[in-house]
Design a protein around this motif. Structure first.
Motif, PDB file in Angstrom:
ATOM      1  N   GLU A  64       0.909   4.121   2.222  1.00 49.05           N
ATOM      2  CA  GLU A  64       1.089   4.707   3.385  1.00 49.05           C
ATOM      3  C   GLU A  64       1.817   4.301   4.326  1.00 49.05           C
ATOM      4  O   GLU A  64       2.489   3.173   4.172  1.00 49.05           O
ATOM      5  CB  GLU A  64      -0.459   5.015   3.953  1.00 49.05           C
ATOM      6  CG  GLU A  64      -1.280   5.889   3.236  1.00 49.05           C
ATOM      7  CD  GLU A  64      -2.551   6.125   3.538  1.00 49.05           C
ATOM      8  OE1 GLU A  64      -3.437   6.721   2.714  1.00 49.05           O
ATOM      9  OE2 GLU A  64      -3.139   5.355   4.496  1.00 49.05           O
ATOM     10  N   TYR A  65       2.098   5.081   5.557  1.00 55.03           N
ATOM     11  CA  TYR A  65       2.954   4.554   6.751  1.00 55.03           C
ATOM     12  C   TYR A  65       2.266   3.638   7.744  1.00 55.03           C
ATOM     13  O   TYR A  65       1.129   3.411   7.666  1.00 55.03           O
ATOM     14  CB  TYR A  65       3.722   5.763   7.605  1.00 55.03           C
ATOM     15  CG  TYR A  65       4.401   6.673   6.808  1.00 55.03           C
ATOM     16  CD1 TYR A  65       5.440   6.447   5.956  1.00 55.03           C
ATOM     17  CD2 TYR A  65       3.893   8.299   6.432  1.00 55.03           C
ATOM     18  CE1 TYR A  65       6.250   7.295   5.271  1.00 55.03           C
ATOM     19  CE2 TYR A  65       4.410   8.859   5.856  1.00 55.03           C
ATOM     20  CZ  TYR A  65       5.624   8.820   5.248  1.00 55.03           C
ATOM     21  OH  TYR A  65       6.391   9.600   4.505  1.00 55.03           O
ATOM     22  N   GLU A  66       3.152   3.077   8.511  1.00 54.47           N
ATOM     23  CA  GLU A  66       2.705   2.061   9.410  1.00 54.47           C
ATOM     24  C   GLU A  66       1.463   2.780  10.407  1.00 54.47           C
ATOM     25  O   GLU A  66       1.817   4.022  10.681  1.00 54.47           O
ATOM     26  CB  GLU A  66       3.740   1.557  10.478  1.00 54.47           C
ATOM     27  CG  GLU A  66       3.120   0.623  11.430  1.00 54.47           C
ATOM     28  CD  GLU A  66       4.309   0.152  12.059  1.00 54.47           C
ATOM     29  OE1 GLU A  66       3.922  -1.010  13.007  1.00 54.47           O
ATOM     30  OE2 GLU A  66       5.331   0.108  11.954  1.00 54.47           O
TER      31      GLU A  66
ATOM     32  N   VAL B 201      -3.686  -4.483   7.565  1.00 59.88           N
ATOM     33  CA  VAL B 201      -3.596  -5.223   8.743  1.00 59.88           C
ATOM     34  C   VAL B 201      -4.952  -6.090   9.221  1.00 59.88           C
ATOM     35  O   VAL B 201      -4.902  -7.193   9.490  1.00 59.88           O
ATOM     36  CB  VAL B 201      -3.141  -4.434   9.955  1.00 59.88           C
ATOM     37  CG1 VAL B 201      -3.217  -5.240  11.226  1.00 59.88           C
ATOM     38  CG2 VAL B 201      -1.850  -3.776   9.705  1.00 59.88           C
TER      39      VAL B 201
ATOM     40  N   GLN C  91      -4.683   3.255   5.283  1.00 54.24           N
ATOM     41  CA  GLN C  91      -4.396   2.064   4.423  1.00 54.24           C
ATOM     42  C   GLN C  91      -3.572   1.011   5.183  1.00 54.24           C
ATOM     43  O   GLN C  91      -4.044  -0.225   4.701  1.00 54.24           O
ATOM     44  CB  GLN C  91      -3.666   2.427   3.086  1.00 54.24           C
ATOM     45  CG  GLN C  91      -4.312   3.358   2.113  1.00 54.24           C
ATOM     46  CD  GLN C  91      -3.544   3.626   0.743  1.00 54.24           C
ATOM     47  OE1 GLN C  91      -2.641   2.783   0.346  1.00 54.24           O
ATOM     48  NE2 GLN C  91      -3.945   4.615   0.071  1.00 54.24           N
ATOM     49  N   ASP C  92      -2.945   1.147   6.131  1.00 58.14           N
ATOM     50  CA  ASP C  92      -2.336   0.339   7.025  1.00 58.14           C
ATOM     51  C   ASP C  92      -3.190  -0.511   7.769  1.00 58.14           C
ATOM     52  O   ASP C  92      -3.246  -1.480   7.936  1.00 58.14           O
ATOM     53  CB  ASP C  92      -1.203   0.849   7.485  1.00 58.14           C
ATOM     54  CG  ASP C  92      -0.181  -0.167   8.077  1.00 58.14           C
ATOM     55  OD1 ASP C  92       0.383  -1.026   7.400  1.00 58.14           O
ATOM     56  OD2 ASP C  92      -0.140  -0.228   9.364  1.00 58.14           O
TER      57      ASP C  92
ATOM     58  N   ARG D  67       4.692  -1.394   3.021  1.00 58.00           N
ATOM     59  CA  ARG D  67       4.187  -0.136   3.407  1.00 58.00           C
ATOM     60  C   ARG D  67       5.072   0.695   2.604  1.00 58.00           C
ATOM     61  O   ARG D  67       5.957   0.532   1.594  1.00 58.00           O
ATOM     62  CB  ARG D  67       4.545   0.149   4.799  1.00 58.00           C
ATOM     63  CG  ARG D  67       3.707  -0.672   5.676  1.00 58.00           C
ATOM     64  CD  ARG D  67       3.878  -0.300   7.166  1.00 58.00           C
ATOM     65  NE  ARG D  67       2.746  -0.898   7.929  1.00 58.00           N
ATOM     66  CZ  ARG D  67       3.219  -2.069   8.487  1.00 58.00           C
ATOM     67  NH1 ARG D  67       4.302  -2.779   8.308  1.00 58.00           N
ATOM     68  NH2 ARG D  67       2.291  -2.970   9.224  1.00 58.00           N
TER      69      ARG D  67
ATOM     70  N   HIS E  83       0.732  -1.073   0.045  1.00 57.03           N
ATOM     71  CA  HIS E  83       0.182   0.076   0.020  1.00 57.03           C
ATOM     72  C   HIS E  83       0.813   1.347  -0.040  1.00 57.03           C
ATOM     73  O   HIS E  83       2.122   1.158  -0.093  1.00 57.03           O
ATOM     74  CB  HIS E  83      -1.059   0.060   1.249  1.00 57.03           C
ATOM     75  CG  HIS E  83      -0.331  -0.008   2.520  1.00 57.03           C
ATOM     76  ND1 HIS E  83       0.198   1.081   3.011  1.00 57.03           N
ATOM     77  CD2 HIS E  83      -0.198  -0.750   3.604  1.00 57.03           C
ATOM     78  CE1 HIS E  83       0.513   0.983   4.211  1.00 57.03           C
ATOM     79  NE2 HIS E  83       0.390  -0.398   4.476  1.00 57.03           N
TER      80      HIS E  83
ATOM     81  N   ILE F 105       2.925  -7.582   4.558  1.00 61.11           N
ATOM     82  CA  ILE F 105       2.418  -6.468   4.104  1.00 61.11           C
ATOM     83  C   ILE F 105       3.697  -5.517   3.791  1.00 61.11           C
ATOM     84  O   ILE F 105       4.360  -5.416   4.592  1.00 61.11           O
ATOM     85  CB  ILE F 105       1.594  -5.669   5.463  1.00 61.11           C
ATOM     86  CG1 ILE F 105       0.327  -6.348   5.491  1.00 61.11           C
ATOM     87  CG2 ILE F 105       1.447  -4.207   5.102  1.00 61.11           C
ATOM     88  CD1 ILE F 105      -0.528  -5.872   6.738  1.00 61.11           C
TER      89      ILE F 105
END
Length: 340
Positions: free
Chosen positions: A34-36, A45, A40-41, A63, A32, A61
């Protein structure tokens, strides 16, 4: 600014190592933008947890930056290196012109409850878009909203005239450029990885993003004047490689659909109140930030420029885009009528 891990030959080698046919893979790869901890994360998840709790499969996953920029992860998905990808129409628009509909300003309302109901019930979203994505070898599993778009600039914006000639970063999306042309600004397409530095050095005068991303990416540090224009919501889409999905057993196809539904429900719950939370964090952290919410008259001044963007959209997206726009408006009308 957060450090960005860029795509390397070694990274691709690790990704490919031991890879068998994607359709037979028990360890599914999902990238995806975006960041953690970002929206989107959160979706990814939740999807991963559902898959792993209800099957023997696992989901890896990736990022932002771990496998490159948005264009890179889409290419890897179409090539079958990745099984799943989350990408906003801002980047998919070059592949699927009709997806640029989300960048027609003042088409979507800013009221969170109305937007969520629209995504739940819209025929355009849930019936028409999957067919368009399938034409590009993609199984569209979910489209979902992330947050209201907010513009940040180098100087406070008091009136819409202050946008004149401002160099505003836009995603590599031709219709978004049309929107900022209509607003009187100078749209400047740029990959996300270069945005912070370009704002910091004055190459850019501003950019637009949902407020949680402005906070998460630290954009307010180098672009401290936040302007709430009310012109749209950031939307994204989660999809699978079509060949991979078609090669799954019926049981696994249903598993993937159920996981995406569960992730959607979880994410919709997550975004409620997220904008206010992110804004409060910025206010706590930034003493020199300003916050301007355009009044109704100012928004109307920008809203009156929207028809020229609609015309550009239909020209870019053709007959199918015109049909989608008509259905989009009908769906919005149905939702807003229900509330009255």
């Amino acid at each position: 600014m957060k450090s960005h891990k860029l795509l390397t030959t070694a990274g691709i080698g690790a990704l490919m190592f031991g890879m068998t046919s994607a359709a037979m893979a028990d360890n599914w790869r999902y990238a995806h933008e975006e960041y953690e901890g970002d929206v989107q994360d959160v979706f990814a998840v939740a999807f991963k947890e559902y898959i792993e709790e209800n099957s023997d499969h696992s989901v890896q996953i990736y990022r932002f930056g771990e496998l490159g920029e948005s264009d890179d992860i889409m290419e890897q998905t179409q090539n079958g290196i990745l099984q799943f990808v989350n990408q906003s129409p801002g980047f998919t628009g070059s592949l699927i012109p009709e997806a640029q509909i989300f960048f027609v300003p003042y088409l979507l309302p800013t009221d969170e409850e109305t937007v969520i109901e629209f995504f739940d019930k819209s025929k355009a979203i849930n019936e028409m878009f999957p067919e368009l994505y399938a034409e590009q070898g993609l199984e569209l599993l979910q489209m979902y909203p992330e947050g209201e778009m907010v513009v940040t600039t180098d100087e406070p914006i008091d009136t819409v005239d202050d946008f004149e000639n401002k160099k505003i970063r836009v995603m590599t999306n031709p219709l978004l450029s049309e929107t900022y042309n209509a607003f009187g600004a100078t749209p400047t397409p740029l990959p996300w990885g270069e945005v912070y530095g370009a704002l910091q050095t004055g190459i850019l005068d501003g950019q637009e993003n949902p407020i949680f991303w402005i906070q998460s990416g630290g954009l307010y540090e180098v672009s401290p004047n936040l302007v709430f224009t009310g012109h749209g919501w950031f939307t994204t889409a989660m999809m699978a490689n079509q060949d991979f999905f078609d090669g799954l057993s019926e049981e696994d196809q249903q598993l993937v659909r159920d996981a995406s539904e569960a992730a959607y429900d979880h994410t919709i719950e997550h975004i409620q109140g997220l904008a206010e939370e992110a804004l409060n964090k910025i206010k706590e952290d930034c003493d020199n930030c300003t916050y301007t919410r355009l009044d109704e008259a100012q928004m109307q001044s920008l809203r009156e420029r929207a028809p020229q963007v609609e015309e550009a959209y239909v020209e870019m997206a053709g007959e199918s885009g015109a049909e989608l726009l008509e259905q989009f408006k009908a769906d919005l009308e149905a939702v807003t009528s229900d509330e009255e």
